[in-house]
Design a protein around this motif. Sequence first.
Motif, PDB file in Angstrom:
ATOM      1  N   GLN A   1       0.884  -1.238   0.039  1.00  0.00           N
ATOM      2  CA  GLN A   1      -0.072  -0.058   0.019  1.00  0.00           C
ATOM      3  C   GLN A   1       0.917   1.247  -0.072  1.00  0.00           C
ATOM      4  N   LEU A   2       0.853   2.109  -1.104  1.00  0.00           N
ATOM      5  CA  LEU A   2       1.583   3.449  -1.200  1.00  0.00           C
ATOM      6  C   LEU A   2       0.707   4.553  -0.717  1.00  0.00           C
ATOM      7  N   PRO A   3       1.282   5.534  -0.146  1.00  0.00           N
ATOM      8  CA  PRO A   3       0.627   6.596   0.619  1.00  0.00           C
ATOM      9  C   PRO A   3      -0.095   7.718  -0.195  1.00  0.00           C
ATOM     10  N   TRP A   4       0.365   7.910  -1.495  1.00  0.00           N
ATOM     11  CA  TRP A   4      -0.072   9.237  -2.253  1.00  0.00           C
ATOM     12  C   TRP A   4      -1.117   8.541  -3.247  1.00  0.00           C
ATOM     13  N   ALA A   5      -1.977   9.447  -3.827  1.00  0.00           N
ATOM     14  CA  ALA A   5      -2.572   9.159  -5.040  1.00  0.00           C
ATOM     15  C   ALA A   5      -1.674   9.095  -6.263  1.00  0.00           C
ATOM     16  N   GLY A   6      -0.913  10.063  -6.321  1.00  0.00           N
ATOM     17  CA  GLY A   6      -0.011  10.001  -7.519  1.00  0.00           C
ATOM     18  C   GLY A   6       1.186   9.157  -7.163  1.00  0.00           C
ATOM     19  N   VAL A   7       1.707   8.089  -7.943  1.00  0.00           N
ATOM     20  CA  VAL A   7       2.641   7.342  -7.424  1.00  0.00           C
ATOM     21  C   VAL A   7       4.032   7.429  -8.438  1.00  0.00           C
ATOM     22  N   ASP A   8       4.119   8.731  -9.099  1.00  0.00           N
ATOM     23  CA  ASP A   8       5.427   8.943  -9.737  1.00  0.00           C
ATOM     24  C   ASP A   8       6.629   8.933  -9.090  1.00  0.00           C
ATOM     25  N   GLY A   9       6.441   9.240  -7.912  1.00  0.00           N
ATOM     26  CA  GLY A   9       7.597   9.257  -6.857  1.00  0.00           C
ATOM     27  C   GLY A   9       8.138   7.848  -6.787  1.00  0.00           C
ATOM     28  N   PHE A  10       7.543   6.932  -7.149  1.00  0.00           N
ATOM     29  CA  PHE A  10       7.755   5.462  -7.096  1.00  0.00           C
ATOM     30  C   PHE A  10       7.866   4.857  -8.347  1.00  0.00           C
ATOM     31  N   ALA A  11       8.482   5.828  -9.371  1.00  0.00           N
ATOM     32  CA  ALA A  11       8.338   5.217 -10.858  1.00  0.00           C
ATOM     33  C   ALA A  11       9.247   4.031 -10.809  1.00  0.00           C
ATOM     34  N   ALA A  12      10.566   4.345 -10.352  1.00  0.00           N
ATOM     35  CA  ALA A  12      11.562   3.399 -10.466  1.00  0.00           C
ATOM     36  C   ALA A  12      11.246   1.934  -9.809  1.00  0.00           C
ATOM     37  N   VAL A  13      10.532   2.026  -8.826  1.00  0.00           N
ATOM     38  CA  VAL A  13      10.186   0.713  -8.005  1.00  0.00           C
ATOM     39  C   VAL A  13       9.167  -0.023  -9.040  1.00  0.00           C
ATOM     40  N   LEU A  14       8.058   0.652  -9.423  1.00  0.00           N
ATOM     41  CA  LEU A  14       7.058   0.311 -10.299  1.00  0.00           C
ATOM     42  C   LEU A  14       7.632  -0.275 -11.605  1.00  0.00           C
ATOM     43  N   ALA A  15       8.518   0.458 -12.031  1.00  0.00           N
ATOM     44  CA  ALA A  15       9.331  -0.020 -13.436  1.00  0.00           C
ATOM     45  C   ALA A  15       9.849  -1.514 -13.321  1.00  0.00           C
ATOM     46  N   ARG A  16      10.186  -1.874 -12.173  1.00  0.00           N
ATOM     47  CA  ARG A  16      10.921  -3.363 -12.023  1.00  0.00           C
ATOM     48  C   ARG A  16       9.626  -4.233 -12.064  1.00  0.00           C
ATOM     49  N   TYR A  17       8.607  -3.709 -11.910  1.00  0.00           N
ATOM     50  CA  TYR A  17       7.373  -4.937 -12.160  1.00  0.00           C
ATOM     51  C   TYR A  17       6.536  -4.651 -13.178  1.00  0.00           C
ATOM     52  N   ALA A  18       7.025  -3.947 -14.282  1.00  0.00           N
ATOM     53  CA  ALA A  18       5.904  -3.426 -15.387  1.00  0.00           C
ATOM     54  C   ALA A  18       5.594  -4.817 -15.814  1.00  0.00           C
ATOM     55  N   ASP A  19       6.211  -5.849 -15.990  1.00  0.00           N
ATOM     56  CA  ASP A  19       5.956  -6.940 -16.895  1.00  0.00           C
ATOM     57  C   ASP A  19       4.838  -7.862 -15.797  1.00  0.00           C
ATOM     58  N   GLY A  20       4.517  -7.270 -14.665  1.00  0.00           N
ATOM     59  CA  GLY A  20       3.373  -7.997 -13.853  1.00  0.00           C
ATOM     60  C   GLY A  20       3.831  -8.755 -13.138  1.00  0.00           C
ATOM     61  N   SER A  21       5.166  -9.029 -12.665  1.00  0.00           N
ATOM     62  CA  SER A  21       5.737  -9.943 -11.610  1.00  0.00           C
ATOM     63  C   SER A  21       5.495  -8.998 -10.471  1.00  0.00           C
ATOM     64  N   GLY A  22       5.943  -9.396  -9.300  1.00  0.00           N
ATOM     65  CA  GLY A  22       6.296  -8.693  -8.196  1.00  0.00           C
ATOM     66  C   GLY A  22       4.915  -8.531  -7.443  1.00  0.00           C
ATOM     67  N   PRO A  23       4.759  -7.644  -6.360  1.00  0.00           N
ATOM     68  CA  PRO A  23       3.417  -7.493  -5.422  1.00  0.00           C
ATOM     69  C   PRO A  23       2.427  -6.741  -6.181  1.00  0.00           C
ATOM     70  N   LEU A  24       1.196  -6.979  -5.845  1.00  0.00           N
ATOM     71  CA  LEU A  24       0.149  -6.026  -6.014  1.00  0.00           C
ATOM     72  C   LEU A  24       0.303  -4.782  -5.266  1.00  0.00           C
TER      73      LEU A  24
END
Length: 343
Positions: A95-118
């Motif tokens: 669970q991330l804290p903000w409505a916008g998640v651009d601050g976590f772009a590098a984290v999300l990019a690692r799981y762009a293929d659908g792997s990793g957590p929800l």
Amino acid sequence: MTASATFAADAAFLLTEQHRDPVAGQGRVPERLPVAGEIAVLPHASEFFAEAVLAGGGAIGELSSATRGLVWLSEQRAEELTEILQAHPGIGWVQLPWAGVDGFAAVLARYADGSGPLFTSAKGAYSEPVAEHAVALAHAVLREFAPKARVAQWAPVRTGLSLYGRHVVIVGAGGIATEIIRLLQPYRVRITVVRRTASPMPGADRTVTTDSLHEVLPSAEVLILAAAATDETRALIGAAELALLAPTTALVNIARGALIDQDAVAEALREKRLLGAGLDVTTPEPLPAEHALWSQPRCLITSHSADTPEMTAPLLARRITENVRAFLGDSRFVGIVDPAAGY
């Protein structure tokens, strides 16, 4: 979308019902369900948000191999989140804290293929306070609050424009845009929504796709930016777009600073090709003291305060509680993030 990138660790907030979460109860089941288990609240202890986890029936534990869920409260420490997820592959929900998640772009990019957590965010939860601020900025720009407040003398002529009956163009179609539309109804405005698809937006008079943006800008009397910050929306409003606006147009940005070319906005204001700008967000934040926008009398900058921690903490707590219930069996998560899309 708050001024601070980290929620306070102690429970210094009053859990009130001042604001509602418009998308509460509208969760959906993800394609891949996480495995339920212990939940950690990081990167710092927070009794307030720990209680939100407990209210959803969750069990809180220290970060370990048994951790299956993670409530993450800091954008500044996003790199640390990446390291934790790599070291604890058993974590299935974050669970991330903000409505916008651009601050976590590098984290999300690692799981762009659908792997990793929800990943879930506070998407939609802060719509009411942010939309309220957007409408307030629209009023302030139209009524010329900024230039009038900066002049230490009585204005010789009465000036200012009314919001009633204006053509308002809103870029974005998420929870904030929905709430802005609701708040604008008493003003009998004409509303055009610009979004990725042409699907009708309830309450809007017209909905067009982003490639039609240039078509609607010449008739915009108020332009409100409420879209997610992505590669596609970066500098969406630049010199070419500003040139299409009438000199009596009010520009409002409560989304992300990256959506506009700030130098182009400063130039448009300097050349009086824009009535004024109400900016709650900038790039970077804080905006350097020497930036040209600070010296523009018709630019009102509110330092990313559309929602304050006192406003957002109760809303985030309720979002956490709802998603903990989903994590433990309800399976209907609110604010699901698409790592590939970046929002």
